[in-house]
Design an enzyme around this catalytic site. Sequence first.
Site, PDB file in Angstrom:
ATOM      1  N   SER A 171       0.876  -1.296   0.038  1.00  0.00           N
ATOM      2  CA  SER A 171      -0.053  -0.114  -0.266  1.00  0.00           C
ATOM      3  C   SER A 171       0.878   1.241  -0.089  1.00  0.00           C
ATOM      4  CB  SER A 171      -0.956  -0.051   1.119  1.00  0.00           C
ATOM      5  OG  SER A 171      -1.850   1.109   1.184  1.00  0.00           O
ATOM      6  N   TYR A 185      -5.023   8.168  -6.149  1.00  0.00           N
ATOM      7  CA  TYR A 185      -4.125   7.365  -5.888  1.00  0.00           C
ATOM      8  C   TYR A 185      -4.590   7.002  -4.196  1.00  0.00           C
ATOM      9  CZ  TYR A 185       0.543   5.513  -4.302  1.00  0.00           C
ATOM     10  OH  TYR A 185       1.399   4.822  -3.784  1.00  0.00           O
ATOM     11  N   LYS A 189      -5.162   2.998  -2.695  1.00  0.00           N
ATOM     12  CA  LYS A 189      -4.327   2.638  -1.884  1.00  0.00           C
ATOM     13  C   LYS A 189      -5.338   2.098  -0.441  1.00  0.00           C
ATOM     14  CE  LYS A 189      -0.403   2.210  -3.758  1.00  0.00           C
ATOM     15  NZ  LYS A 189       0.233   0.956  -3.938  1.00  0.00           N
TER      16      LYS A 189
END
Length: 324
Positions: A171, A185, A189
């Site tokens: 992650s 993004y 994650k």
Amino acid sequence: MASFFFLFLLLLLVLLLLLAAIVRPRPVRIPLKGRHVLVSGGSSGIGFALARRAAAEGARVSILARDPDRLRDACDAIRRDTGVDAAALAADVRDPAAVARALEAVGPVDVLVCNQGVFVPQELERQSLEEVRFMVEVNLMGTFHLIKAALPAMKQRGKETGLPASIAVMSSQAGQVGVYGYTAYSATKFGLRGLAEALQHEVIMDNIHVTLIFPPDTDTPGLAQELKRRPEITSVIAASSGGMKADDVAQKALNGIKSAQFVVPCNFEGTMLSIATAGLSPQRSYLMAFSEVLGASLMRFIGLCFQWNWFSAIEKCHANKKRK
């Protein structure tokens, strides 16, 4: 006063004993020597460093990435540094059929490291949906494709050998806290955390142990490209967390995989974030659980201080733009 202090220590001892009894899953060690470790995104950066370290510990290593030339160079470097001939798998993680073919060709995996990742920083309003979709497909869907392809053979291999296996998911600290310019993004994650938490419940009885790794900004070719597009405000906020070298992150990650840690922070800020965001995550270490229980309120206060600093930076940057 002495009696109060004694009572306080007694309560802490009772808490420690209680946590030692209830933390799940139980501690376990994942052996690497002689076992098959597959690393996606393994031709450069953290993935390459991790694959090289696993090879140095006696693992049979396979690396998966899109570019055959970079894969070949990475395999040559691993052979030169460790004497291990790593297998090169050229596949795009966005293509589930290609991933399945690659894993079938290389055989059952004992330790799967889902390390692939792309990042195009920008404010959501200005970012194209094609870029958003690209990050979702590589970072999130690519991890689903890898795990789906590897899991049946991992389970069967575990039944045959009786040894614990591992699925590690890379992650980011942006998967623990949202930051300006990281909207798409961070969504990918953060999604990996939900995947990892639920997956651990599903595979624990198959002796498969999930590890979730949260690196900060890491000195990789990907970071160099990211910095070219990173918004100014993002750079100001990101400066509050120190960066790391890829090899140092790889060592932290590999140590976490071998000890089957569920959450692996990579620096001091990451440890604070791990305590602050522990929530309902699995925890093997009763000592770390003790830190989480005692530190949650303090970390929440520190988190609010960080948010105050970040929002102040955003206000300042916008004020500067208006004056220009």
